[in-house]
Every structure is written in C-alpha cells, then in structure tokens.
Design an enzyme around this catalytic site. Structure first.
Site, PDB file in Angstrom:
ATOM      1  N   ASP A  64       0.864  -1.172   0.000  1.00  0.00           N
ATOM      2  CA  ASP A  64       0.000   0.000   0.000  1.00  0.00           C
ATOM      3  C   ASP A  64       0.907   1.232   0.000  1.00  0.00           C
ATOM      4  O   ASP A  64       1.804   1.346   0.837  1.00  0.00           O
ATOM      5  CB  ASP A  64      -0.861  -0.017   1.271  1.00  0.00           C
ATOM      6  CG  ASP A  64      -2.252   0.483   1.038  1.00  0.00           C
ATOM      7  OD1 ASP A  64      -2.382   1.581   0.482  1.00  0.00           O
ATOM      8  OD2 ASP A  64      -3.205  -0.211   1.436  1.00  0.00           O
TER       9      ASP A  64
ATOM     10  N   ASP B 237      -3.173   4.619  -2.408  1.00  0.00           N
ATOM     11  CA  ASP B 237      -4.269   5.113  -1.585  1.00  0.00           C
ATOM     12  C   ASP B 237      -4.846   6.426  -2.140  1.00  0.00           C
ATOM     13  O   ASP B 237      -4.088   7.306  -2.561  1.00  0.00           O
ATOM     14  CB  ASP B 237      -3.705   5.352  -0.170  1.00  0.00           C
ATOM     15  CG  ASP B 237      -4.779   5.568   0.875  1.00  0.00           C
ATOM     16  OD1 ASP B 237      -5.595   4.670   1.083  1.00  0.00           O
ATOM     17  OD2 ASP B 237      -4.772   6.653   1.500  1.00  0.00           O
TER      18      ASP B 237
ATOM     19  N   GLU C  92      -6.580   3.331  -5.912  1.00  0.00           N
ATOM     20  CA  GLU C  92      -7.851   3.387  -5.185  1.00  0.00           C
ATOM     21  C   GLU C  92      -8.564   4.661  -5.627  1.00  0.00           C
ATOM     22  O   GLU C  92      -8.098   5.773  -5.354  1.00  0.00           O
ATOM     23  CB  GLU C  92      -7.630   3.440  -3.666  1.00  0.00           C
ATOM     24  CG  GLU C  92      -8.958   3.366  -2.919  1.00  0.00           C
ATOM     25  CD  GLU C  92      -8.977   4.023  -1.545  1.00  0.00           C
ATOM     26  OE1 GLU C  92      -9.872   3.705  -0.754  1.00  0.00           O
ATOM     27  OE2 GLU C  92      -8.107   4.878  -1.264  1.00  0.00           O
TER      28      GLU C  92
ATOM     29  N   HIS D  34     -11.157  -3.193   3.345  1.00  0.00           N
ATOM     30  CA  HIS D  34     -11.150  -2.862   4.773  1.00  0.00           C
ATOM     31  C   HIS D  34     -11.977  -1.619   5.097  1.00  0.00           C
ATOM     32  O   HIS D  34     -12.063  -1.241   6.263  1.00  0.00           O
ATOM     33  CB  HIS D  34      -9.696  -2.667   5.235  1.00  0.00           C
ATOM     34  CG  HIS D  34      -9.036  -1.518   4.540  1.00  0.00           C
ATOM     35  ND1 HIS D  34      -8.625  -1.571   3.222  1.00  0.00           N
ATOM     36  CD2 HIS D  34      -8.752  -0.258   4.959  1.00  0.00           C
ATOM     37  CE1 HIS D  34      -8.107  -0.412   2.879  1.00  0.00           C
ATOM     38  NE2 HIS D  34      -8.167   0.411   3.909  1.00  0.00           N
ATOM     39  N   ASP D  35     -12.516  -0.969   4.075  1.00  0.00           N
ATOM     40  CA  ASP D  35     -13.315   0.242   4.309  1.00  0.00           C
ATOM     41  C   ASP D  35     -14.817  -0.001   4.220  1.00  0.00           C
ATOM     42  O   ASP D  35     -15.595   0.910   4.515  1.00  0.00           O
ATOM     43  CB  ASP D  35     -12.941   1.322   3.288  1.00  0.00           C
ATOM     44  CG  ASP D  35     -11.527   1.837   3.483  1.00  0.00           C
ATOM     45  OD1 ASP D  35     -11.077   1.919   4.641  1.00  0.00           O
ATOM     46  OD2 ASP D  35     -10.865   2.145   2.468  1.00  0.00           O
TER      47      ASP D  35
END
Ligand code: GLC
Length: 553
Positions: free
Chosen positions: A112, A214, A277, A338-339
């Site tokens: 990430d 990200d 993302e 994970h969000d």
C-alpha cells in the site's frame, strides 16, 4: 515446398496476458491476519506462516495494507516513515523474508502506498510546520486564513468536520482531507514528487511486485482553492462529508500527469503493477487508465461494493463498465475491502455465494478481502472497543470500519487461532463454525466454494481472460458467457427467491454443469431449459460444435 510456404505465413499471434491480468488479488489487513508473537495484533511473521494456506486457496497476489511506522491514528494510513517497518509488524529483515517467502510460494506482493498525506508525526511535516520559510513548508498545503479570518474555504474532511487546521505558531491553516493528524502532501511541489518517487524506488528495489495507491484521485487539488458546491441529494443522517460535492478538492486534471510519473517509474522494473484506489463514477474512473494507457494498470472498480444487489442493476453495471473501458484497458472487480461492510453482511450468506461466483467469473482481475472466502461477517463492536477514528469522529451513523476488520478466523481454538494474546478487535462469535480449518473439510462451506471457483478459473482461459458476452435475461436472472476460442462457459445467477429457467437451446447452447453455488448438484448435462434454483448460481461448460461435428468439452 508447400510446407515451407505454409511455415512462412505469418501466424496469428496469441494475445499474451501478464500475471495481474490473469491473477486474483487478495487483500490482507495486517493487523488482523495472523499474530505470531501474542501481542494481539497481526504481523509479518504471522502472515508468512499462512502462505501455505494462500497457496492452497490459489490466489496470485497479496495486497498488504500499510505496515510502515505510524502513530496508528488511522491504522497505518498515517505514515510517519515511508521506508521502514512498524515494529508492531516486524523488522526490515522480516520484510525481506516476506518478499522471499511470497515469491517462493509463487505469489506476488503488492504494498500500500499512501501518497496523499503523511502522519503529522512525519519528520517532513514537523519541519514544514516549524516556520513559514522552512524548505519543506511547501511540501504540505498551507494557506492563509480567509479574509476576515477562518478557514480558507469550505472543504470538508472525509472523517467529519472541516478540512483545515489552524496552526497558531505560523498563523496559517494546513489542509487535511482525512484526520487532522493526516496533513495532505503537496504534489504540486517538485521536490516532494521526487521524494515520493524515491519511496516507490526503495520498495521496488526490495522486490515488491507493485503498489495499491491510496486515494489516488485526491492527490491534486484546485490551485485556486475554490469552494466546493453543496450536494443537492444530501439528507440529514447521511455521511456529513457528502454534504458537498468534491468538485474542486479531488480529481483535478493535473493529477494524471502525476500518475504518469508513477507509472513511468514502475515500468522501469519488470512485471510490476500499479493499482489506484479511486472512488469515482465510471466515466471518470476510466480516465485513470491514462492517455494510451499511460496511467495505472488497475483503477480499482468498486461498483460491486456500492451496487444495489439485484440482477438488473448488476447487469447494467457490467454493460456500462465494459462499454466505458478504453481500448486495451484491463477490467477489474472488487468485492470487499477494509473500508466497506463485508459481503456476507451486505447481502446475506446465501447471496454471498452468488457474489463469489460473480466475482470469479466476471471478466477482469478479481480482488477479494481476507476472510470473505470463509464467509466472515461484520462484527458489532461495543463502544468501549471502538478503534476506528471514523467511528470516533462521526459516531452513530454506522460509518465505523472496525466491524469488517476483525481477526481472521483460522480454527475453532481460542481466539480463532489468530493470537495467543488479547486480540486488538473482538473475534466474531461464529468462529467455532466459520473458520478455515472447519471449512476446508466441508464440501458445502463457503471456503470450498471459493477454492473450487478459483481452481476452475485458474485452469480455464475462458474464465481468466476470455471475452464476456451478455445473455439477455429479465427479472432476477443475470447471465453471461465467457469465451476464449473454442472454450466457453455460461454463468447464470438467480438473485431471486423463486426458481428461474433459462432456455439455453434457444440461444444455441448446450452444456454440462461445472459448478453450482448449492454444490449438491450433479454435473448434469443441460440442453433446452436450464433450471436455476432460488438464489443459485450455475457455471455451465458449453459444448461447442466444431465444423467436423465433433463436440469439444
Ligand atoms: C483510503 C484507505 C482508508 C483510509 C483513507 C485515508 O481510503 O483505504 O482506510 O482511512 O484512505 O488514508
């Protein structure tokens, strides 16, 4: 002579596909995957100890959420040092071993990369805020107060409240799209750009196979800092960030030049992947492939996370997405991360089986979230146990992300085999049944379904890389064919609670059932009407007539 001539004919070249096009990506949230030292938090050694499982499952790449030093205000998305490992997760030696072990298991490792903001504890920010003339002042986004005082504009923080923080020492505001402890970096500053590209180089040299970047669409903001307009659709009780449209604070035209810089760098290394993302409507999302595909390889496609869960909406989404892709742009689908609330909680356990078949039979790289393959559900977190800052800053709206971040359920033993200590988030109560060990031996389990789907996908180029041909259906039925040369599969998903039939001979098909989400269905041959039970998904291998009349299976 004739043979020689034939040989000289140019042969049609088979298209070649790279690993991230054929492969399946699996997100590991490091806090929650496997703890090796009993501190209740997952770590690199723990992850390494589970590679045999990942190999067995058949995924191709692990995307690891941040493992860098961080005050953990946003669980690693507030980075205090971009080129080191948080002691909570291990050491740089552990990381190097992780790279070796990943590759020894024939798996790729994707890190990430969090370029939009650092932690306020990053030495760069400490310098930047120290004085107005510090050389790193401009590495972050500082602005004078509005005329008459107050924040420079109306921009909001994703985590609630305003996005500007006043710094009394230098009498300016700094911008933070997320927490105030996550100041935004200034990607208009060339030195900052160089420093961040060096971060990518550092990890590429250590052997990582790519990056998930990200909030990529956030990197560049309007240079005039104009106010964002109100969102006419916002209603009381919804996420307060949505009150404004992020017209000027994100997705600015200049961001694409930044993406291209990253891509050019990554392309200097062999076989690496750049994933973005990006939460944007499809027509804007696909811009991130870049002109002549000079952008990211994979702009994450989150539509399955956000879709209304019914056949018609999903059919429309597939058609619109396929139509929007630029020439040569490779598709992808994300089912969980994970969000977002876990798929088994969003749509229920039976429909989650359909979702698994959908994800693994659609055209494009699938991304799945750890634990979804065993049917893990969101876990209700008692107020005293809340960790996620989002739940703390905007409480009570169900925005917190702890429920989907609970520890992986490995076995029926204490703490689901995740840790010897006290887990950092509670373990789901269903772990005695929902766990890897129990499900591996149960042919009807979610894990068995995933493992079969993955195995079929990996063996069949029609599913891995074939074209997608929609099959016309109505109501609760969604259907499409995946085809590569002579090999073809029909997918039929019944989202409804009543049986459905699909007349396949009318469409010129006959076939044999390869897999049902119900599993207790035999490998029947099908022609005429294909009968699909309520909430069943079917994968049917189509038998193709050759010109000689032979039937290929
Ligand atoms: C991304 C991450 C999320 C994080 C945010 C700020 O959306 O996925 O977990 O909170 O960025 O870095």
């Amino acid at each position: 002579m004739q043979a020689e001539q034939a040989q000289a004919q140019p042969q049609p070249t088979e298209p070649t596909y790279v690993w991230w096009q054929r492969g399946i990506i699996y997100e590991v949230y490091p806090h929650s995957f496997m703890d090796s030292n009993g501190d209740g938090v997952g770590d690199l050694k723990g992850l390494i100890s589970r590679f045999d499982y990942l190999r067995w499952l058949g995924i191709d790449a692990v995307w690891l959420s941040p493992i860098y030093p961080s005050p953990m205000k946003d669980f690693g998305y507030d980075v205090a040092d971009y080129t080191a490992i948080h002691p909570r997760f291990g050491t740089m030696e552990d990381f190097d071993r992780l790279v070796r072990e990943t590759h020894a298991h024939d798996i790729k490792l994707i890190l990430d990369f969090v370029p939009n903001h650092s932690s306020d504890q990053h030495p760069w920010f400490i310098e930047s805020r120290s004085s107005r003339d510090n050389p790193k002042r401009d590495w972050y986004i500082w602005h004078d107060p509005a005329p008459g005082g107050g924040p420079p504009n109306n921009w909001l923080s994703n985590f609630g409240g305003g996005a500007w923080e006043y710094d009394p020492k230098t009498a300016q505001y700094y911008y933070h799209a997320f927490l105030r402890e996550q100041p935004d970096l200034n990607w208009r500053n060339p030195q900052l750009v160089e420093a961040m590209l060096n971060v990518l180089r550092f990890w590429l040299e250590r052997g990582v196979d790519g990056f998930r970047v990200d909030v990529l669409w956030h990197l560049i903001k309007d240079d005039q800092f104009r106010h964002n307009p109100p969102n006419p659709y916002w209603r009381e009780g919804a996420d307060p960030y949505q009150k404004l449209l992020e017209l000027h604070s994100t997705d600015q035209a200049e961001v694409h030049a930044v993406v291209t810089r990253m891509r050019r760098l990554v392309d200097q290394y062999q076989d690496r992947v750049l994933i973005g993302e990006i939460y944007l409507p499809v027509e804007r999302l696909v811009q991130y492939y870049g002109i002549d595909l000079s952008g990211v390889h994979v702009p994450f496609n989150f539509q399955l996370l956000l879709a209304k869960w019914n056949a018609r909406d999903i059919a429309r989404i597939i058609a619109e997405y396929e139509a929007a892709l630029p020439k040569g742009g490779w598709p992808n689908w994300v089912l969980g991360n994970h969000d977002r609330s876990r798929i088994a909680s969003r749509v229920g356990p039976t429909q989650a089986r359909l979702a698994a078949m959908l994800l693994l039979t659609l055209r494009g790289t699938p991304t799945l979230y750890y634990g979804d393959e065993i049917g893990m559900r969101d876990v209700e977190i008692q107020p005293a146990k809340v960790q996620d800052p989002f739940e703390k800053t905007v409480p009570g709206l169900g925005l917190g992300r702890d429920p989907q971040r609970t520890p992986m359920q490995w076995t029926a033993a204490k703490n689901a085999g995740f840790t010897e200590g006290e887990p950092w988030l509670p373990i789901a109560e269903d772990y005695p049944q929902i766990n890897v060990e129990a499900e591996r031996d149960d042919p009807f389990s979610m894990l068995s379904l995933y493992s079969r789907l993955i195995k079929v996908r990996r063996c069949e180029s029609a599913l891995e890389v074939g074209v997608l041909e929609p099959v016309e259906t109505t109501g609760d039925l969604l259907s499409y064919v995946r085809r590569d040369g002579e090999s073809a599969f029909l997918v039929a998903l019944n989202f409804g609670t009543k049986p459905e039939t699909l007349n396949i001979s009318g469409k010129g098909f006959e076939g044999r059932i390869t897999l049902s989400t119900w599993l207790n269905r035999s490998a029947d041959s099908v022609r005429g009407d294909l009968y699909i039970r309520p909430e069943e998904g079917l994968l049917v291998r189509l038998l193709t007539q050759t010109q000689s009349g032979d039937v290929l299976i």
